[in-house]
Design an enzyme around this catalytic site. Structure first.
Site, PDB file in Angstrom:
ATOM      1  CE  LYS A   1      -1.897   2.691   3.067  1.00 15.91           C
ATOM      2  NZ  LYS A   1      -1.880   3.848   2.483  1.00 15.91           N
TER       3      LYS A   1
ATOM      4  N   GLY B   1       6.719   4.724   8.331  1.00 15.42           N
ATOM      5  CA  GLY B   1       5.919   5.783   8.558  1.00 15.42           C
ATOM      6  C   GLY B   1       6.066   6.164  10.148  1.00 15.42           C
ATOM      7  CB  SER B   2       4.294   8.660  12.007  1.00 17.67           C
ATOM      8  OG  SER B   2       2.828   7.966  11.717  1.00 17.67           O
ATOM      9  CB  THR B   3       6.839   6.861  16.359  1.00 16.25           C
ATOM     10  OG1 THR B   3       7.997   6.972  15.814  1.00 16.25           O
ATOM     11  CG2 THR B   3       6.852   6.161  17.498  1.00 16.25           C
ATOM     12  CG  LEU B   4       0.151   8.395  16.232  1.00 13.01           C
ATOM     13  CD1 LEU B   4       0.225   8.679  17.745  1.00 13.01           C
ATOM     14  CD2 LEU B   4      -0.490   9.471  15.414  1.00 13.01           C
ATOM     15  CB  VAL B   5       0.931   4.901  11.978  1.00 15.40           C
ATOM     16  CG1 VAL B   5       0.320   3.868  11.117  1.00 15.40           C
ATOM     17  CG2 VAL B   5      -0.085   6.234  11.738  1.00 15.40           C
ATOM     18  N   GLY B   6       3.169   3.387  13.667  1.00 13.17           N
ATOM     19  CA  GLY B   6       3.931   2.107  13.837  1.00 13.17           C
ATOM     20  C   GLY B   6       3.194   1.427  14.872  1.00 13.17           C
TER      21      GLY B   6
ATOM     22  CD  GLU C   1      13.859   0.988   8.796  1.00 14.58           C
ATOM     23  OE1 GLU C   1      14.135   2.011   9.180  1.00 14.58           O
ATOM     24  OE2 GLU C   1      14.316  -0.094   8.547  1.00 14.58           O
TER      25      GLU C   1
ATOM     26  CB  CYS D   1      12.861   8.902   8.655  1.00 13.49           C
ATOM     27  SG  CYS D   1      13.939   8.296   7.436  1.00 13.49           S
TER      28      CYS D   1
ATOM     29  CD  GLU E   1       9.627  12.244  12.310  1.00 11.20           C
ATOM     30  OE1 GLU E   1       8.479  11.623  12.195  1.00 11.20           O
ATOM     31  OE2 GLU E   1      10.285  11.679  11.238  1.00 11.20           O
TER      32      GLU E   1
END
Ligand code: NAD
Length: 490
Positions: A183, A236-241, A259, A293, A390
């Protein structure tokens, strides 16, 4: 009928035409999404819609996973030799090479990065990485293990199966390895879709790579919680990770590599080569408009050279030419979207409200598109949001420090650990400092250099696992231990 996109580039730096389908790419064919909906794609340099792509759903992910599963069993992982996979991947890399300018132009149009950078650096790196892993395809082997002379013990490194890849919008996407359901970002799916036709041309069997365009909370979640996807690689972002890991844990405990984001420190000692430190630091911060990043956005400068560095770095930042990604001599294009533009401006305002001082920039450029001036903050405190969080834009903070111990403490004072850099002509100081920094990559006297052989990934909340190099292969195989009895009787 799936939608398609045709565009004539008539720019100072590139003239040419691109034309490709923009449906979902499943089982080697472009198809409409099951609900028939589409997503508008915007050119960030103008803020205007340029085309639309199909919007996938969880049902489309199911269809793609079934195609990937069948391809894994019948025409790729389990049946095609490493040598043959290597040949096909190499051919795919050559086709990208032949289309490098076109792919770069698509990236510049859709992502806003400059055409020069997109076509001669990002696409070229994608080609290099594909060739590097094409080289590995017939060299992934296990070991024979010494036990006793009545047992043969060995390991096999087997492909995992169907792998989900979820990627953001800042680098052109590519797929290698097992069979894949990918995706791309809802903001920048175009280069991924263009590349699909090249996969067919290279002879990649149908179903080996499937691309389902769509949103994170639908297609993304369907991938991370799918019971037949055995591994997910998320960038992607740490939030979504965090959500990705949760979904993996709640579904089939699929393997997860992440990542994620960073807030990387860049340390300049008194004895650094000043001219080089200034140039690399500007590249470290402003490359890709700060949308990297690993951006070196916390710049620590030792007190003896602080004033000189600030003056020279400011002059360097002022040289950056903002404008149309297809303009001659342009260094910096727009940020990716209105949302991202607002986010960055929100951080700039928070820096001011918290009491930091803007030394350079801080404003919008023009009225169309999402252009933000290269921005430098000074007089910031460690607890401010602009120092801790970030920003993902062309915004950096310059902080004065006195000694090694002090700067290492400050540099490591973050929950991120993606990258860091050290500038010093004293090799002992540089390496001793590098050893103490908690980051997956430490650059010494350079910044943002990458190579297919060198692993990349994060410490702490910047990620799990490594991309690139031999290290990456471990994420994409299951190790099977086989113990054969050579005659021992019970
Ligand atoms: P993002 O986390 O918002 O989105 C990344 C991807 O995840 C997109 O494809 C998005 O659609 C999808 N997604 C969103 N919600 C999801 C959900 N609930 N489940 C599954 N997928 C979901 O990140 P972004 O804004 O697109 O990209 C910028 C971020 O990516 C930054 O934090 C940056 O540091 C990070 N990044 C990291 C690396 C690295 O190698 N470490 C490289 C590039 C970008």
């Amino acid at each position: 009928m799936p939608t398609s996109f045709t565009h004539d580039f008539d720019t100072p730096v590139y003239k040419g035409r691109t034309s490709f389908e923009t449906g979902l790419f499943i089982n080697g064919k472009f198809v409409d999404g099951s609900e028939g909906e589409t997503i508008d794609i915007v050119n960030p340099a103008t803020g205007k819609v340029i085309t639309s792509v199909s919007e996938g759903t969880a049902k489309d992910v199911d269809i793609a996973v079934a195609a990937a599963q069948e391809a894994y069993e019948k025409s790729w992982g389990l049946t095609v030799s490493g040598r043959e996979r290597s040949n096909i991947l190499w051919k795919f890399a050559e086709l990208m090479e032949a289309h490098a300018k076109e792919l770069g132009a698509i990236e510049a149009l859709n992502n806003g990065k400059t055409f020069g950078w997109a076509s001669s650096v990002d696409v070229v790196f994608s080609i290099d990485v594909t060739k590097y892993y094409a080289g590995w395809a017939d060299k992934v082997t296990g070991q024979v293990l010494e036990t006793n002379d009545k047992t043969l013990s060995y390991t096999r490194h087997e492909p995992i199966g169907v792998v989900g890849q979820i990627i953001p919008w800042n680098f052109p996407p590519l797929a290698t390895g097992n069979t894949v359901v990918l995706k791309p970002s809802e903001f920048t799916p175009l280069s991924a879709l263009r590349v699909c036709a090249l996969l067919n041309e290279a002879g990649v069997p149908p179903g080996v790579v499937n691309v389902v365009t769509g949103y994170g909370n639908t297609v993304g979640e369907a991938i991370t919680s799918h019971s037949k996807i055995e591994k997910v690689a998320f960038t992607g972002s740490t939030l979504v990770g965090r959500k990705v890991m949760e979904a993996a844990a709640k579904s089939n405990l699929k393997k997860v590599t992440l990542e994620l984001g960073g807030k990387s420190p860049n340390i300049i000692f008194n004895d650094a080569d000043m001219e080089q430190a200034v140039k690399w630091t500007a590249h470290g911060l402003f490359w890709n408009h700060g949308q990297a990043c690993c951006a070196g956005s916390r710049i620590f400068v030792q007190s003896g050279v602080y004033d000189e560095f600030l003056q020279k770095f400011t002059a360097k930042a002022k040289e950056i030419k903002l404008g149309d990604p297809f303009g001659e001599g342009v260094d910096q294009g727009p940020q990716i979207s209105q949302i991202q533009y607002d986010r960055i401006m929100g951080y700039i305002n928070s820096g001011l409200t918290d009491g930091a001082k803007i030394h350079l920039g801080g404003g919008r450029v023009g009225t169309d598109g999402y252009f933000i001036e290269p921005t430098i903050f000074v007089d910031a405190n460690p607890e401010m949001r602009i120092v801790q969080e970030e920003i993902f834009g062309p915004v950096g903070v310059i902080i004065k420090f006195d000694n090694e111990e002090d700067v290492i403490r400050q540099a490591n004072d973050t929950f991120y650990g993606l990258a860091a850099a050290v500038f010093s002509k004293d090799i002992n100081r540089a390496i001793n400092t590098a050893n103490k920094l908690k980051a997956g990559t430490v650059w010494v006297n350079c910044y943002n250099t990458f190579h297919p052989t060198v692993p990349f990934g994060g410490f702490k909340q910047s990620g799990i696992g490594r991309e690139l190099g031999e290290y990456c292969l471990h994420n994409y195989t299951n190790v099977k231990a086989v113990q054969v009895n050579l005659g021992t009787k019970l």
